[in-house]
Design a protein around this motif. Sequence first.
Motif, PDB file in Angstrom:
ATOM      1  N   ILE A 164       0.809  -1.273  -0.140  1.00  0.00           N
ATOM      2  CA  ILE A 164       0.065   0.125   0.063  1.00  0.00           C
ATOM      3  C   ILE A 164       1.039   1.241   0.044  1.00  0.00           C
ATOM      4  O   ILE A 164       0.790   2.166  -0.793  1.00  0.00           O
ATOM      5  N   GLU A 165       1.827   1.248   0.845  1.00  0.00           N
ATOM      6  CA  GLU A 165       2.691   2.294   0.686  1.00  0.00           C
ATOM      7  C   GLU A 165       3.387   2.619  -0.544  1.00  0.00           C
ATOM      8  O   GLU A 165       3.798   3.667  -0.883  1.00  0.00           O
ATOM      9  N   ILE A 166       3.897   1.478  -1.113  1.00  0.00           N
ATOM     10  CA  ILE A 166       4.493   1.445  -2.459  1.00  0.00           C
ATOM     11  C   ILE A 166       3.686   2.303  -3.429  1.00  0.00           C
ATOM     12  O   ILE A 166       4.161   3.025  -4.103  1.00  0.00           O
ATOM     13  N   GLY A 167       2.463   1.722  -3.308  1.00  0.00           N
ATOM     14  CA  GLY A 167       1.425   2.474  -4.439  1.00  0.00           C
ATOM     15  C   GLY A 167       1.458   3.824  -4.061  1.00  0.00           C
ATOM     16  O   GLY A 167       1.255   4.757  -5.154  1.00  0.00           O
ATOM     17  N   ARG A 168       1.330   4.313  -2.798  1.00  0.00           N
ATOM     18  CA  ARG A 168       1.245   5.767  -2.640  1.00  0.00           C
ATOM     19  C   ARG A 168       2.448   6.321  -3.194  1.00  0.00           C
ATOM     20  O   ARG A 168       2.421   7.487  -3.651  1.00  0.00           O
ATOM     21  N   MET A 169       3.604   5.786  -2.786  1.00  0.00           N
ATOM     22  CA  MET A 169       4.966   6.350  -3.364  1.00  0.00           C
ATOM     23  C   MET A 169       5.007   6.535  -4.856  1.00  0.00           C
ATOM     24  O   MET A 169       5.293   7.664  -5.229  1.00  0.00           O
ATOM     25  N   ALA A 170       4.676   5.609  -5.337  1.00  0.00           N
ATOM     26  CA  ALA A 170       4.537   5.663  -6.866  1.00  0.00           C
ATOM     27  C   ALA A 170       3.642   6.721  -7.449  1.00  0.00           C
ATOM     28  O   ALA A 170       4.065   7.542  -8.448  1.00  0.00           O
ATOM     29  N   ILE A 171       2.544   6.814  -6.827  1.00  0.00           N
ATOM     30  CA  ILE A 171       1.840   8.145  -7.333  1.00  0.00           C
ATOM     31  C   ILE A 171       2.160   9.447  -7.328  1.00  0.00           C
ATOM     32  O   ILE A 171       2.290  10.318  -8.143  1.00  0.00           O
ATOM     33  N   THR A 172       2.967   9.456  -6.064  1.00  0.00           N
ATOM     34  CA  THR A 172       3.917  10.972  -6.038  1.00  0.00           C
ATOM     35  C   THR A 172       4.968  11.049  -6.422  1.00  0.00           C
ATOM     36  O   THR A 172       5.437  12.087  -6.549  1.00  0.00           O
ATOM     37  N   GLY A 173       5.489  10.072  -7.394  1.00  0.00           N
ATOM     38  CA  GLY A 173       6.680  10.081  -8.123  1.00  0.00           C
ATOM     39  C   GLY A 173       7.729  10.071  -7.397  1.00  0.00           C
ATOM     40  O   GLY A 173       8.955  10.169  -7.825  1.00  0.00           O
TER      41      GLY A 173
END
Length: 823
Positions: free
Chosen positions: A49-58
């Motif tokens: 979930i954290e990885i996904g969040r990081m991915a959208i913020t670039g």
Amino acid sequence: MHILKFGGTSVGSVESIKQVIAIIEQHRQNDTSIAVVFSAMGGVTNQLIEIGRMAITGETDYMELVRRIEDRHFNIVKTLIPVKEQGKVVAHIRGIINELEDLLRGVSLIRELTLRTHDLITSFGERLATTIIAECVKSRGIPAQFLDARTIIKTDAQFGQAGVNYTLTNELVKAHFDKVAGTAGAPVQLITGFIGSTEKNETTTLGRGGSDYTASIIGAALNADMIDIWTDVDGMMTADPRKVPNAFNIPTITYAEAMELSHFGAKVIYPPSLQPAFARNIPIRVLNTFNPTHEGTLVSRTAERRQYTITGISSIDDIALVNVQGSGMIGVAGVSAKLFGVLAAHKISVILISQASSEHSICFAIDPRGAENVKAVLDAEFATEIAHGHIDNIAIERDLSVIATVGEGMRKSSGIAGKLFSVLGKNGVNIVAVAQGSSEINISVVINKNNLSKALNALHNIFFQSEARVLNLYLVGTGLIGKTLLKQIFDQNEFLRTEKLLKVCVVGMTNTRKMLLAPRGIDLDSWQERLLTEGVTTSLPAFVEKIKDYNLPNSVFIDCTSDKDIVQFYESLLDANISVVTPNKVANSGPYSEYRRLQRTALNRGVKFLYETNVGAGLPIINTVQGLMTAGDRFLKIEAILSGTLSYIFNTFRIGTSFADVVREAKEKGYTEPDPRDDLSGQDVARKILILAREAGFPLEPEDVTINNLLPDSCLSAPTIPAFFDELERNNAYFEALLTSAETRGEKLRFVAGFENNKAVIELRSVGPEHPFYMLSGSDNIVSFTTERYKERPLVIKGPGAGAEVTASGVFADVVSIGSYLA
Ligand SMILES: NC(=O)c1ccc[n+]([C@@H]2O[C@H](COP(=O)([O-])OP(=O)(O)OC[C@H]3O[C@@H](n4cnc5c(N)ncnc54)[C@H](O)[C@@H]3O)[C@@H](O)[C@H]2O)c1
Ligand SMILES: N[C@@H](CCO)C(=O)O
Ligand code: NA
């Protein structure tokens, strides 16, 4: 068919996976046909979930986290799979990770993460874990097959918490297992938990308790004999063991009870996810991967006959209560429909509702984080009613907790609510709101949060009766009486525990030098040493504050000193619902108003203030007077010898011996007050007759007691104890003269206290053989009560009235009686 499901901690490490494989092998040896569902390795879902969040913020560091997940899985391969097979498995895992990385690159390019993609990302946790475990199992020679649940569990497209299409899913599950059964070797199906797919084969997830849900869906579709939920605790417990140290395992529980308990925070299983299995009446066991021989908890439709009326106690630690009230609600239909309609429209979940039949108010509990919002929403919705005064302002109360007492045994059985409220009442736990549904298997009470731990422990202690009820004692004064009391408690503890179901636990002690507080108890075979080494410098105010802070259930404060300053704390202790037991006479022999206030405070608080040993040490004198008063008798006259010390002295002193030595002997035998001047001055007896008169219903003040001195003035005014003994020596002839004058008449010296016509008098008398006080020996006390009902011949109590053993024993009996009262 038997379904096993292993949670995140069970597949979280090399060691735990070895355990899991051993459990699977065990089942194979027992020839049970099984299917196994796995969660992601512990922590991986949150990382995804954290990885996904990081991915959208670039943020590009997410690759670092992906590496960590990959390493954790590779590490399993390296330790649990034979070297020659590792290459193939590593490549397989790499392939899955590549797929994840491609997906994340896409997310970080378009800077958007839909729920659909979010589900796909989180699905990797279960897919990776199950793939690896399948390889490990196969490498052990067990015929096994990885099964991606997306091929058998079909859902709608509500990503994040997809709804299952049972018709289709049941068909697919059955078809798949039919096919497997026909395959040579019938390989064990190792299945990804938590995930499913839409008809268009898009990945979905099943929401909270997802892997349990998977096991339950498959179990129900196959009409399994049993579902085992393997976790990291020994099943469900009677209460949260972090809050209630005495909590223990519940061997069997019904679906309904499990549902109620888990709603109130018992997190071991999430029953809604087990609904498909419940509906098919499939028993579920909750077992511990790390303690596999433990019987765990069996959840089924009916629980076997229980030892206890309740099954468990649970709580939600932090809630807010919303109160909607007003005269405009009485008899008006639709107010609650409007209220709860608004809450539903705003997706506000209500934890508990209570409305009294007056219809004047409705209150309901919510998550406190939403309280401001709820108030705003309701203020707006009921603006007109509020403006017209039909509804008062919407009030929110915070810092509350709700405790649920749950059990099928409560249904149609009386006295349980009574017990519950009585225990909370006696412990000073105020109840803010109550709810019990007509199913009668849950009584919920809302209380102040600061009382949560006390309330949980007190309730657990009273409802799980085979466990002894705990009395928590705080002792001030470890002198003669205090020390003897501790010894008596130590010697008697086993008997009390087994025969009276009472566990007396000393949790604090202090003398003038050191104090020690240990909420988990002080061992009574080594208290001296512990007080000395761990004790800190005494501060009575600090000691009392700590007692209140601990807020332990069933607390008793014991004052074994003769100190005048301690007494000032009694009232605030009683006010805090802590009982007080004392041999110290100071509190009861001051101004009448203070005596009265302590009695009242104890009564109002429902706690006890006991002082049997104030008069005649362990002899049942106070209790007798109280008994007569309760039964409506009236006291006419009291005549008594109330000093063990003076009794001993006049029974021992002979012409030619030293009076001072006899006083010393009395002190050594433990009869005297810490300061023997209190005994010889008549002060101690004055206090006792004052207390007796008060108990007998007469509001006497200390100055109403006349003391006709026994001692010459020089003895009375001696400034120190040694000086006092010197004066006694100097006045030996005076005491001999007293004795001679009595003996020549064939009489004995007796220091007698009398009370009649509202006057108390204390004096030295000489009495002849016809007098009932003539035949006394040792430290005997005697008290004779003439009352309306004991008029012709008085009621007489006689026996040793001083000494460490008999006094401590009287204090102990008071303490134990509080134990029975609280039960
Ligand atoms: N001896 C008897 O037969 C008998 C009978 C009935 C009642 N009593 C009563 O029992 C009480 C205790 O008597 P004892 O003989 O055990 O006395 P003691 O002098 O042997 O013990 C008193 C203890 O109290 C402690 N203490 C005093 N003031 C304190 C304070 N402010 N804070 C903390 N600790 C303090 C002392 O350190 C000591 O440990 C007295 O009130 C006495 O009247 C005694
Ligand atoms: N000093 C007291 C002790 C009992 O209160 C006595 O001698 O009677
Ligand atoms: Na007594």
